[in-house]
Design a protein around this motif. Structure first.
Motif, PDB file in Angstrom:
ATOM      1  N   LYS A   1       5.071  -3.381 -10.448  1.00 45.60           N
ATOM      2  CA  LYS A   1       6.371  -3.668  -9.833  1.00 45.60           C
ATOM      3  C   LYS A   1       7.232  -2.415  -9.763  1.00 45.60           C
ATOM      4  O   LYS A   1       8.361  -2.388 -10.231  1.00 45.60           O
ATOM      5  CB  LYS A   1       7.124  -4.746 -10.631  1.00 45.60           C
ATOM      6  N   LYS A   2       6.671  -1.339  -9.278  1.00 45.19           N
ATOM      7  CA  LYS A   2       7.492  -0.136  -9.186  1.00 45.19           C
ATOM      8  C   LYS A   2       7.505   0.416  -7.775  1.00 45.19           C
ATOM      9  O   LYS A   2       7.105   1.551  -7.535  1.00 45.19           O
ATOM     10  CB  LYS A   2       6.991   0.912 -10.172  1.00 45.19           C
TER      11      LYS A   2
ATOM     12  N   ILE B   1       0.831  -1.194   0.000  1.00 42.72           N
ATOM     13  CA  ILE B   1       0.000   0.000   0.000  1.00 42.72           C
ATOM     14  C   ILE B   1       0.869   1.248   0.000  1.00 42.72           C
ATOM     15  O   ILE B   1       0.522   2.263  -0.587  1.00 42.72           O
ATOM     16  CB  ILE B   1      -0.947  -0.036   1.215  1.00 42.72           C
ATOM     17  N   GLN B   2       2.051   1.145   0.606  1.00 38.54           N
ATOM     18  CA  GLN B   2       2.930   2.315   0.676  1.00 38.54           C
ATOM     19  C   GLN B   2       4.012   2.273  -0.395  1.00 38.54           C
ATOM     20  O   GLN B   2       5.075   2.867  -0.223  1.00 38.54           O
ATOM     21  CB  GLN B   2       3.561   2.389   2.058  1.00 38.54           C
TER      22      GLN B   2
ATOM     23  N   LEU C   1      -1.750  -0.303  -3.869  1.00 41.82           N
ATOM     24  CA  LEU C   1      -1.400  -1.714  -3.724  1.00 41.82           C
ATOM     25  C   LEU C   1      -1.361  -2.377  -5.095  1.00 41.82           C
ATOM     26  O   LEU C   1      -0.412  -3.088  -5.431  1.00 41.82           O
ATOM     27  CB  LEU C   1      -2.432  -2.393  -2.825  1.00 41.82           C
ATOM     28  N   GLY C   2      -2.401  -2.121  -5.911  1.00 39.52           N
ATOM     29  CA  GLY C   2      -2.441  -2.738  -7.228  1.00 39.52           C
ATOM     30  C   GLY C   2      -1.274  -2.300  -8.072  1.00 39.52           C
ATOM     31  O   GLY C   2      -0.605  -3.117  -8.723  1.00 39.52           O
ATOM     32  N   LYS C   3      -0.955  -1.017  -8.001  1.00 41.30           N
ATOM     33  CA  LYS C   3       0.145  -0.508  -8.810  1.00 41.30           C
ATOM     34  C   LYS C   3       1.450  -1.178  -8.396  1.00 41.30           C
ATOM     35  O   LYS C   3       2.236  -1.606  -9.235  1.00 41.30           O
ATOM     36  CB  LYS C   3       0.241   1.009  -8.624  1.00 41.30           C
ATOM     37  N   THR C   4       1.647  -1.290  -7.069  1.00 42.31           N
ATOM     38  CA  THR C   4       2.894  -1.885  -6.603  1.00 42.31           C
ATOM     39  C   THR C   4       2.993  -3.340  -7.035  1.00 42.31           C
ATOM     40  O   THR C   4       4.048  -3.812  -7.438  1.00 42.31           O
ATOM     41  CB  THR C   4       2.947  -1.804  -5.075  1.00 42.31           C
TER      42      THR C   4
END
Lengths: 100, 401, 256, 198
Positions: free
Chosen positions: D44-45, B41-42, D37-40
């Motif tokens: 994968k950034k 989330i972070q 969360l989805g973006k991470t």
């Protein structure tokens, strides 16, 4: 067949302990805790009779007893807090000015 | 021996041992799960050093807890100080006993429940266990003999007493709707279908009660945004400030165990427990061993989803202020749940507790409470209740002149 | 057993009273006195056990285990010099009594007892004990008030009553048959019935609705009373609050 | 003295209906976090720098790391043992023992020059005090040691650091504003500190 006696003895003993605690202790909160011990004795007795006579009414009584215990605790603790705020002590002897 | 193992008692004993063991592992991995979710989330990676993807991190954490020095400060009340983590740990784990994990199992012709105990009063049992949970926090905070711990304990007491009421009423709503207080029966009566495809889960009847039960479960587990008892910024950690090593670890693990119990409980009450629609293995008729495993997997998956949402909430919503917390419970949740309870009672009287009327009642109550809140019901009225004092210097000087 | 005077029960209660006299909190705690108290308590328990064994087949080993736990914890409730420990021991009493209720097949009552007592009442007690806490153990917690008279007044009287009741057991109606018991206290097992819980509910709602309602009203009254007792003075909207004492700046407080 | 004009009264803004009801705002917030969360997970950034393997690009115009002791054109230690740096040091971490200089162009040179890197607060006062620009703070930050003694750098070690970082003139670059600046970055590469170099 007869299993009532031990339960009655337990109930009586708990009740007696509560009575003694009520008389012996000077801390207001512990005095009220002693009444709760007496309630436990009564609840045990009621439930034992309920079982002895194979009837749920004893348990219904015990449930009503729980209600009374809750009422008593709510009011008693409110009173204790009030008394504590007045005299800054929980000693029951602090409130004996009416004694002759 | 074989007879014992195929009897209900044998299954219960084995299941109890397995669950206690498995839960300790699960709870340890919850911490890993939480750290990973927090990291994602972070925009971070999260633990990734111990083992592949950091998968061994819980073992390292556990080792650290065990190896650390176990300090018992000299000013604490020693018996209670040692008792408190034990209480909280035990209470967090005995709740699992009444959860129906996998329906029934046909074991060599014996039908056994995949449940440690199936008491008549399973619902109330869990409520009673939850009621005991506060003692660990309160005694821990009191025994620490430290004013911040003490404040934490006081806050925890008030909070848990307040949130037990809406929680109890939500559970009552379910019990009324289902006409049962046995958890297995509640699960079983949710296995039907509406319109042939929609599972008869309670969440579709009482979504509002579902949300409120979830909120109170957060509060009972002392989770953010209700973790007032351990507010780091104000109370230096609250009731577990003085704890170290394994005792602190027990507090830590108990929080996650509480979360798992709460999630399992909500899943059973509102999401049909081990039931999953359209899959033959998770229907109550299936009693083969693989069906039991499938049911356990379904329940575990539901628990994982709840855990995820709890963590997601934690890393999103800031902590409540204490007056907001109390206001939410007494002026928000309790009236709403009581209205729902009355509505459910009326429906039970007319014999239609499980009809669209329940959903309609939820919608109406939600709308009314929203309208009330929007119409200017106070949310943060505390400052406005204080007398307005003109504290500017000229006013003060003018008063002296 | 005949209706002869139940001397063992009298003996048990007298011994218990004796024990309690020694165990009551006193100014100087002597180890010997405490030990004598515990010994007397154990003797009282043994005599009581013996007496109830005489009365007939016992209810089961679990009952005795939990009874012993309940009694010991109750003794500690009324003798422990620190109120927090009294409350914690009382939780033990409640749990033991709940366990005994389960051996009586009163599961609902047992869980209700735990939820209401341990979950609500005792937590409130702890709350108040913590709020009204005094540093150290104050003298009124360390010294009992008239332990001798109290013990006689409370325990021996209860013992006499208990003894008389048990001596006249022939006066009690006989217990019902076990099969009748099962039929009346438990509903036949089916997926939606809740056994004992449903039976109690039916009894409360059909035979004692008035008592139930009065219980509810009492709870409401107690809530109102507790709120009224513990309220603080709060400014009411519309009524101007008392003027702030700004005049004190300059007298007691340095002006800037 | 606080004047009335200094006082700024701030009114709490009225909450909107959605804010009063908590739920819509909570849903809004949860939408934001789940997007992160989805973006991470999908793209994968993550922003984390995997430190020992990856190293951040350092700004050379203002970073103050380990000290070095410069050499002059002839390869001798530039320090003249004037004690200016140790006097200026607020943490008292510089210990110099002066000796008669073997060279004709100066009177003294440091026989010993120890800096306790554990006491140092990396303020750069020594660098400013030095009249001959002999002591400078480099961009190195990855100093580790197993004992406290290892963290006291001797003259030889400090000179070794100079030998390693001689190509860069720290903080003498043109002043840049804003971050990250352009052109003033230096990719951090492995710069092991050789302890036994003299």
């Amino acid at each position: 067949m007869d299993s009532l006696l031990p339960s009655l003895m337990l109930g009586a003993a708990l009740f007696g302990l509560g009575v003694v605690g009520f008389l012996v202790r000077r801390n207001l909160i512990v005095i009220f805790l002693s009444t709760e011990v007496m309630f436990q004795g009564v609840i045990v007795t009621a439930a034992a009779f309920a079982r002895y006579y194979a009837h749920v009414e004893g348990q219904a009584y015990a449930l009503l007893l729980l209600v009374i215990a809750a009422v008593e605790a709510g009011l008693a603790l409110g009173l204790v807090m009030l008394l504590y705020r007045r005299r800054d002590t929980l000693d029951a002897e602090a409130w004996s000015t009416m004694r002759g | 021996m074989r007879e014992f193992l195929t009897s209900q008692l044998g299954v219960s004993v084995v299941l109890a041992l397995v669950i206690v063991g498995a839960m300790q592992g699960a709870v340890a991995y919850c911490i890993y799960y939480e750290r990973k979710i927090a990291a994602w989330i972070q925009d971070r990676y999260g633990p990734n050093r111990v083992g592949p993807w950091g998968i061994l991190q819980p073992i390292a954490d556990g080792l650290k807890f065990i190896m650390k020095e176990d300090v018992v400060p000299h000013h604490v009340d020693k018996p209670l100080f040692i008792l408190a983590p034990a209480i909280i740990f035990v209470v967090a784990f005995i709740g699992f006993a009444a959860i129906p994990w996998g329906g029934q199992w046909n074991l060599d012709g014996h039908i056994v429940d995949i449940q440690v105990a199936n008491p008549d009063i399973g619902l109330l049992y869990i409520l009673g266990v939850a009621a005991m949970g506060v003692y660990g926090v309160v005694l821990g905070g009191w025994a620490s003999n430290n004013k911040y711990s003490f404040y934490g304990a006081i806050r925890a007491t008030a909070q848990m007493l307040s949130y037990e009421i809406p929680m109890g009423v939500c559970i009552l709503i379910v019990a009324l709707t289902m006409g049962a207080v046995r958890l297995e029966s509640i699960t079983l009566s949710q296995t039907g279908y509406w319109f042939g495809f929609l599972p008869q889960w309670n969440v579709l009847l009482h979504p509002l009660a579902f949300i409120i039960l979830f909120v109170t479960a957060l509060a009972e587990a002392n989770r953010s945004p209700f973790d007032l008892a351990e507010a780091e910024q104000e109370l230096v950690g609250g009731y577990h400030t003085e704890y170290s090593a394994l005792k602190f670890g027990m507090f830590f693990l108990a929080e996650y165990a509480h979360m798992i119990t709460g999630s399992a409980f909500i899943a059973v009450l509102f999401l049909g427990g081990w039931h999953f629609p359209w899959i033959p293995w998770t229907q109550p008729e299936a009693t083969q061993w693989y069906a039991v495993l499938a049911k356990m997997a379904v329940l575990s998956a539901k628990i994982c989803v709840f855990l995820f949402v709890m963590m997601w909430v934690r890393w999103t919503v800031p902590r409540f202020r204490f007056d907001q917390l109390m206001r939410l419970a007494w002026k928000g949740l309790i009236p709403i749940t009581l209205a729902l309870l009355v509505w459910t009672t009326v429906l039970v009287y007319f014999g239609k507790p499980r009809s669209g009327w329940a959903l309609l009642g939820n919608a109406i109550i939600l709308f009314v409470s929203f309208a009330y809140a929007a119409s200017g019901g106070r949310v943060t009225g505390r400052q406005r209740n204080l007398p307005v004092v003109d504290a500017s210097p000229s006013a003060a000087l003018g008063a002296t002149a | 057993m005949t209706a002869a005077a139940p001397y063992p029960i009298y003996a048990a209660f007298a011994l218990g009273a004796f024990a309690l006299y020694f165990l009551a909190p006193r100014a100087q705690r002597r180890r010997a006195v405490t030990t004598a108290g515990w010994l007397a308590a154990i003797a009282a328990g043994s005599v009581a056990l013996f007496a109830s064994q005489q009365a007939g087949p016992h209810t089961g080993i679990l009952f005795y285990c939990f009874a012993v736990v309940a009694l010991l914890a109750a003794v500690r409730v009324i003798t422990h010099p620190r109120p927090v420990y009294s409350a914690v021991y009382f939780v033990v009493v409640v749990l033991a009594v709940a366990a005994i209720l389960i051996t009586y097949e009163a599961e609902f009552l047992a869980v209700a007892l735990v939820i209401i007592y341990a979950g609500a009442i005792l937590v409130t007690y702890l709350f108040v004990i913590m709020l009204a806490q005094q540093p150290g153990a104050p003298v009124y917690d360390r010294r009992a008030r008239e332990p001798f008279l109290a013990v006689i007044a409370g325990f021996l009287l209860t013992g006499l009553v208990a003894g008389q009741v048990t001596a006249q057991r022939s006066g009690l109606p006989p217990p019902s048959k076990p099969e009748a018991r099962t039929a009346s206290t438990r509903l036949p097992p089916n997926p939606t019935a809740s056994g004992n819980t449903a039976a109690i509910g039916v009894a409360l709602m059909t035979r004692y609705p008035v008592a139930l309602e009065i219980g509810g009203v009492l709870l409401l009254i107690s809530m109102v009373g507790a709120v009224a007792l513990s309220r603080k003075r709060i400014p009411i909207e519309g009524v101007p609050p008392p003027a702030p004492t700004l005049g004190q700046i300059g007298k007691e407080v340095e002006p800037f | 003295m606080i004047r009335d004009s200094d006082i700024l009264n701030v009114d709490q803004p009225e909450l909107t209906a959605a804010e009063r009801f908590y739920l819509p705002q909570i849903v809004e917030g949860m939408k934001t976090t789940i997007q992160h969360l989805g973006k991470t997970l999908l793209l994968k950034k993550p922003v984390t720098v995997q430190y020992p393997e990856q190293k951040r690009e350092m700004r050379l115009d203002n970073y103050r790391g380990l000290h070095r002791l410069n050499r002059d054109e002839d390869g001798r230690v530039a320090c003249v043992a004037c004690f200016m740096c140790s006097t200026a040091c607020p943490a008292h971490c510089i210990h110099i023992e002066a000796a008669e200089s073997p060279w004709p162009d100066r009177e003294k040179y440091p026989a010993k020059f120890d800096i306790d890197e554990l006491r140092c607060i990396y303020c750069g006062m020594c660098e400013e005090a030095c009249p001959v620009d002999a002591i400078e703070l480099t961009y190195l930050y990855d100093l580790v040691g197993r004992t406290r003694e290892e963290m006291i750098l001797s003259k030889e070690e400090l000179i070794a650091i100079y030998d390693e970082t001689a190509s860069v003139k720290p903080r003498k670059n043109p002043h840049v504003t804003g971050y990250p600046s352009t052109g003033q970055h230096r990719k951090m590469t492995d710069n092991p500190i050789v302890e036994d170099a003299t």
